[in-house]
Design an enzyme around this catalytic site. Sequence first.
Site, PDB file in Angstrom:
ATOM      1  N   ASP A 143       6.200   2.460  -0.975  1.00 11.67           N
ATOM      2  CA  ASP A 143       5.425   3.014   0.133  1.00 11.67           C
ATOM      3  C   ASP A 143       5.941   2.489   1.460  1.00 11.67           C
ATOM      4  O   ASP A 143       5.563   2.991   2.512  1.00 11.67           O
ATOM      5  CB  ASP A 143       3.947   2.654  -0.033  1.00 11.67           C
ATOM      6  CG  ASP A 143       3.068   3.319   1.018  1.00 11.67           C
ATOM      7  OD1 ASP A 143       3.081   4.571   1.101  1.00 11.67           O
ATOM      8  OD2 ASP A 143       2.382   2.594   1.776  1.00 11.67           O
TER       9      ASP A 143
ATOM     10  N   HIS B 209       4.542   5.153   3.937  1.00 11.13           N
ATOM     11  CA  HIS B 209       3.628   4.098   4.394  1.00 11.13           C
ATOM     12  C   HIS B 209       2.195   4.646   4.470  1.00 11.13           C
ATOM     13  O   HIS B 209       1.488   4.452   5.457  1.00 11.13           O
ATOM     14  CB  HIS B 209       4.061   3.548   5.762  1.00 11.13           C
ATOM     15  CG  HIS B 209       3.634   2.129   5.985  1.00 11.13           C
ATOM     16  ND1 HIS B 209       4.417   1.200   6.621  1.00 11.13           N
ATOM     17  CD2 HIS B 209       2.491   1.474   5.672  1.00 11.13           C
ATOM     18  CE1 HIS B 209       3.785   0.041   6.695  1.00 11.13           C
ATOM     19  NE2 HIS B 209       2.609   0.190   6.116  1.00 11.13           N
TER      20      HIS B 209
END
Length: 335
Positions: A260, A298
Amino acid sequence: MMKIFAYGIREDEEPSLKKWEENNPDVEVEYTKNTLTADSARLAEGADGVVTLQTSAYTREALEVLKKLGITKISIRNVGFDNFNFKDLNDLGFSLTNVPVYSPNAIAEHTVILMGRLLRRVPEFDQKMDNGDFTWSPTIGKEYREQTVGVVGTGHIGRVVIKILQGFGAKVVAYDVYHNQDIEKQGLYVDSLEELYKQSDIITLHVPLFDSNKHMINDQAIEQMKDGVYIINCARGELIDTNALIKGLDSGKIAGAGLDVLDNENSVFGKVWSSVENIPDEKIRNLAERINVIITPHSAFYTETAIHNMINTAFDSNKELIEGQQPSTLVDTKA
C-alpha cells in the site's frame, strides 16, 4: 473568535469538517485543497493555527512564512510526521500534533485482505477471467490456517492485525522493541527480527519510519527469510529496499508482495496514468507489471470512519493548542 486554516482538504473530508464547524461555533475555519508550501502558506494570514495533511515534505520556507504570519501551531490529520524536519520546527518555535489513532481497523483489514488476495491468487484469477478462462486449475491457493505470519510492530494496528489473523486460524509470531503486555502473555514475541524472518510464511510491517529502520527489508533480511515468503507493507514505503524486493521476486525467494506504500511513491500516487507502461519510476513500474504484486495507492487508511476521526482529532488538537492547552496528541519534536 479564533481562526484555523486547513490545507489539503479533499471533497470527502468536507462533510466531517462541516460537522466539526457546527459543533465549534467559536472557531472560524477556512481551507484550501492545496498542500502547504511557501506560496500557499500566505493563505493562512489571520489564522491562529493550521491543520494539514500531505505526503510531500513540509519545507522550512513554508514554515518561515507561517512564522512571519504569527502562526506556530500545526496539527496534521495523520499519524506519520517523518516529512517534517524537527530542527526546522524547533528553530522556529512550532508546536505539532498528529492523529496517533484514527482507525487501526482500517489499515489492519486492508493488510489482511492483501494477504488473502495473494494467498488465493486473486490477481491471477482476475486475469484468467478477463481472458474468458473460467477454469480453476492449476491456480491453487493457500489457507491462512496453514501460514505462520510474522507481524513486525505491535502497536495499535499490529495488534488488530494479530487479532484478525488469529480469527482465521493463522499462527502468529511478533517482534517489537517495546513489548505489549497482552501480546507478551500470549507468548507471541520472538527475540529478533532474524528469528521472525526464519519462521514466517508471510511478513507484514507495522512500524513507524526512522533513520534507523529505513530499508530494514534489504538483501540481508530477505536472505534470512523462508523461500516463497510473502511481504506486506501498509506502513511506510521506505521500510523496503525496492531493489532488494525486485531481486527477491525475480529469484522466487519472494512469492509475492502486497504494497500500500512504496519508496518514492509521491512520484506516482495521486496521479492518473494512461497505462502502467507510462509510470515514470522504473522500479515502481517493474512492480506494477507483476501479477504476484498487488499495489494500492496508500489507501489502507481510507474509510469513512477514519476520515471522520482524522478531521475531528486534528481540529480538536489545534483548538487546544491555540487555547494554550497541551493536547494528548502533542508530538515530542525534541526527542
